[in-house]
Design a protein around this motif. Structure first.
Motif, PDB file in Angstrom:
ATOM      1  N   LEU A  14      18.870  -0.751   0.189  1.00 36.69           N
ATOM      2  CA  LEU A  14      17.933  -1.312  -0.780  1.00 36.69           C
ATOM      3  C   LEU A  14      18.664  -1.959  -1.949  1.00 36.69           C
ATOM      4  O   LEU A  14      19.742  -1.499  -2.343  1.00 36.69           O
ATOM      5  N   PRO A  15      18.073  -3.013  -2.552  1.00 36.23           N
ATOM      6  CA  PRO A  15      18.674  -3.615  -3.742  1.00 36.23           C
ATOM      7  C   PRO A  15      18.640  -2.633  -4.917  1.00 36.23           C
ATOM      8  O   PRO A  15      17.845  -1.691  -4.948  1.00 36.23           O
ATOM      9  N   GLU A  16      19.488  -2.892  -5.902  1.00 36.05           N
ATOM     10  CA  GLU A  16      19.623  -1.985  -7.043  1.00 36.05           C
ATOM     11  C   GLU A  16      18.318  -1.874  -7.836  1.00 36.05           C
ATOM     12  O   GLU A  16      17.963  -0.795  -8.325  1.00 36.05           O
ATOM     13  N   LYS A  17      17.583  -2.973  -7.946  1.00 36.73           N
ATOM     14  CA  LYS A  17      16.333  -2.953  -8.696  1.00 36.73           C
ATOM     15  C   LYS A  17      15.324  -1.988  -8.070  1.00 36.73           C
ATOM     16  O   LYS A  17      14.654  -1.223  -8.776  1.00 36.73           O
ATOM     17  N   LEU A  18      15.233  -1.991  -6.747  1.00 36.28           N
ATOM     18  CA  LEU A  18      14.329  -1.066  -6.066  1.00 36.28           C
ATOM     19  C   LEU A  18      14.824   0.368  -6.163  1.00 36.28           C
ATOM     20  O   LEU A  18      14.022   1.302  -6.314  1.00 36.28           O
ATOM     21  N   LEU A  19      16.138   0.568  -6.076  1.00 35.18           N
ATOM     22  CA  LEU A  19      16.685   1.917  -6.192  1.00 35.18           C
ATOM     23  C   LEU A  19      16.373   2.514  -7.558  1.00 35.18           C
ATOM     24  O   LEU A  19      15.994   3.683  -7.670  1.00 35.18           O
ATOM     25  N   LYS A  20      16.521   1.700  -8.619  1.00 36.20           N
ATOM     26  CA  LYS A  20      16.214   2.189  -9.961  1.00 36.20           C
ATOM     27  C   LYS A  20      14.729   2.515 -10.091  1.00 36.20           C
ATOM     28  O   LYS A  20      14.361   3.513 -10.707  1.00 36.20           O
ATOM     29  N   PHE A  21      13.883   1.682  -9.494  1.00 39.05           N
ATOM     30  CA  PHE A  21      12.444   1.939  -9.567  1.00 39.05           C
ATOM     31  C   PHE A  21      12.090   3.237  -8.866  1.00 39.05           C
ATOM     32  O   PHE A  21      11.361   4.076  -9.399  1.00 39.05           O
ATOM     33  N   PHE A  22      12.612   3.429  -7.646  1.00 38.15           N
ATOM     34  CA  PHE A  22      12.289   4.637  -6.891  1.00 38.15           C
ATOM     35  C   PHE A  22      12.930   5.881  -7.510  1.00 38.15           C
ATOM     36  O   PHE A  22      12.428   6.987  -7.330  1.00 38.15           O
ATOM     37  N   ALA A  23      14.054   5.717  -8.246  1.00 39.96           N
ATOM     38  CA  ALA A  23      14.641   6.862  -8.944  1.00 39.96           C
ATOM     39  C   ALA A  23      13.742   7.284 -10.104  1.00 39.96           C
ATOM     40  O   ALA A  23      13.570   8.474 -10.369  1.00 39.96           O
ATOM     41  N   ARG A  24      13.170   6.313 -10.781  1.00 38.06           N
ATOM     42  CA  ARG A  24      12.313   6.621 -11.931  1.00 38.06           C
ATOM     43  C   ARG A  24      10.905   7.040 -11.490  1.00 38.06           C
ATOM     44  O   ARG A  24      10.301   7.919 -12.096  1.00 38.06           O
ATOM     45  N   LYS A 101       7.814  -8.294  -3.945  1.00 34.40           N
ATOM     46  CA  LYS A 101       8.524  -9.208  -3.045  1.00 34.40           C
ATOM     47  C   LYS A 101       9.792  -8.555  -2.489  1.00 34.40           C
ATOM     48  O   LYS A 101      10.099  -8.680  -1.298  1.00 34.40           O
ATOM     49  N   LEU A 102      10.533  -7.859  -3.373  1.00 34.69           N
ATOM     50  CA  LEU A 102      11.738  -7.167  -2.902  1.00 34.69           C
ATOM     51  C   LEU A 102      11.401  -6.074  -1.891  1.00 34.69           C
ATOM     52  O   LEU A 102      12.055  -5.942  -0.857  1.00 34.69           O
ATOM     53  N   ALA A 103      10.374  -5.302  -2.196  1.00 37.62           N
ATOM     54  CA  ALA A 103       9.988  -4.209  -1.307  1.00 37.62           C
ATOM     55  C   ALA A 103       9.488  -4.755   0.027  1.00 37.62           C
ATOM     56  O   ALA A 103       9.777  -4.190   1.083  1.00 37.62           O
ATOM     57  N   ARG A 104       8.733  -5.851  -0.013  1.00 32.73           N
ATOM     58  CA  ARG A 104       8.238  -6.450   1.225  1.00 32.73           C
ATOM     59  C   ARG A 104       9.400  -6.954   2.070  1.00 32.73           C
ATOM     60  O   ARG A 104       9.414  -6.790   3.293  1.00 32.73           O
ATOM     61  N   ALA A 105      10.402  -7.553   1.429  1.00 29.72           N
ATOM     62  CA  ALA A 105      11.556  -8.064   2.164  1.00 29.72           C
ATOM     63  C   ALA A 105      12.363  -6.936   2.805  1.00 29.72           C
ATOM     64  O   ALA A 105      12.977  -7.128   3.852  1.00 29.72           O
ATOM     65  N   ASN A 106      12.338  -5.753   2.159  1.00 33.69           N
ATOM     66  CA  ASN A 106      13.101  -4.622   2.680  1.00 33.69           C
ATOM     67  C   ASN A 106      12.254  -3.650   3.481  1.00 33.69           C
ATOM     68  O   ASN A 106      12.744  -2.610   3.917  1.00 33.69           O
ATOM     69  N   GLY A 107      10.979  -3.926   3.638  1.00 35.10           N
ATOM     70  CA  GLY A 107      10.115  -3.113   4.482  1.00 35.10           C
ATOM     71  C   GLY A 107       9.671  -1.795   3.868  1.00 35.10           C
ATOM     72  O   GLY A 107       9.349  -0.863   4.592  1.00 35.10           O
ATOM     73  N   VAL A 108       9.661  -1.694   2.537  1.00 39.50           N
ATOM     74  CA  VAL A 108       9.252  -0.448   1.891  1.00 39.50           C
ATOM     75  C   VAL A 108       8.088  -0.678   0.928  1.00 39.50           C
ATOM     76  O   VAL A 108       7.896   0.087  -0.017  1.00 39.50           O
ATOM     77  N   GLU A 109       7.290  -1.696   1.169  1.00 37.92           N
ATOM     78  CA  GLU A 109       6.200  -2.016   0.242  1.00 37.92           C
ATOM     79  C   GLU A 109       5.161  -0.898   0.179  1.00 37.92           C
ATOM     80  O   GLU A 109       4.577  -0.642  -0.871  1.00 37.92           O
ATOM     81  N   GLU A 110       4.944  -0.194   1.276  1.00 33.94           N
ATOM     82  CA  GLU A 110       3.927   0.862   1.279  1.00 33.94           C
ATOM     83  C   GLU A 110       4.339   2.059   0.425  1.00 33.94           C
ATOM     84  O   GLU A 110       3.497   2.895   0.097  1.00 33.94           O
ATOM     85  N   LEU A 111       5.611   2.139   0.019  1.00 35.95           N
ATOM     86  CA  LEU A 111       6.056   3.230  -0.847  1.00 35.95           C
ATOM     87  C   LEU A 111       5.778   2.966  -2.314  1.00 35.95           C
ATOM     88  O   LEU A 111       5.845   3.887  -3.135  1.00 35.95           O
TER      89      LEU A 111
END
Length: 186
Positions: A14-24, A101-111
């Motif tokens: 996952l990109p860093e932006k998504l990792l930071k979001f899911f960490a928070r 858009k990032l989550a959709r590109a990485n297949g984790v939008e439902e999270l």
């Protein structure tokens, strides 16, 4: 169901932006059983001694209930429980769209938590509310500009004038090329 190892591999891609979001804001993974159980209870202990905080005196326990999601949705405004004041969303609509858009590109939008920028939300609102442009309903007309509203009548007048032109030319010639002519343009 994916195993822990697969989740770790997914997190590494996952990109860093998504990792930071899911960490928070970790995704709330709910099983069918946890949805029916309701809120969970946690025992907390408080020391009632005033003399020595480290002494092992009688401790009283109280049961507190915790809702399934403690933190509010970061994509929606929420009301502060104590002050009653509204707080803006943590993520603006533009940043929400970027995350989706990032989550959709990485297949984790439902999270991601619910957001109006999610895929399918725009089409769902369009189906519920329609175009919401005045004049696009049944039996309605769009107002348009003044020249657009009068164009039909002007074109009809022009067409009629062209059809009457041979008779007008004949009348012009009979009167003597303009003598006594009353139909000059205004």
């Amino acid at each position: 169901m994916a195993t822990q190892l697969e989740y770790v591999k997914l997190a590494q891609t996952l990109p860093e932006k998504l990792l930071k979001f899911f960490a928070r804001y970790p995704p709330v993974v709910r099983s069918v059983a946890s949805l029916h159980d309701g809120p969970t209870s946690v025992a907390t202990s408080t020391n009632t001694s005033t003399a020595d905080p480290n002494a092992n005196h009688a401790e009283s326990t109280s049961q507190t209930t915790i809702a399934p999601s403690d933190s509010p949705n970061p994509f929606k405004p929420h009301k502060h429980p104590e002050t009653g004041r509204w707080h803006d969303p943590v993520y603006s609509l533009r940043r929400q769209a970027d995350l989706v858009k990032l989550a959709r590109a990485n297949g984790v939008e439902e999270l991601l938590p619910y957001t109006i920028k999610g895929s399918g939300e725009g089409t769902k609102r369009r189906e519920e509310h329609g175009l919401r442009v005045k004049g696009t309903g049944v039996g309605q007309r769009v107002k348009g500009k003044a020249w657009e509203r009068t164009m039909k009548s002007r074109l009809e007048k022009r067409k009629q004038a062209m059809l009457d032109m041979p008779a007008l030319v004949q009348q012009w010639k009979q009167l003597g090329h303009g003598r006594g002519w009353k139909k000059f343009p205004k």
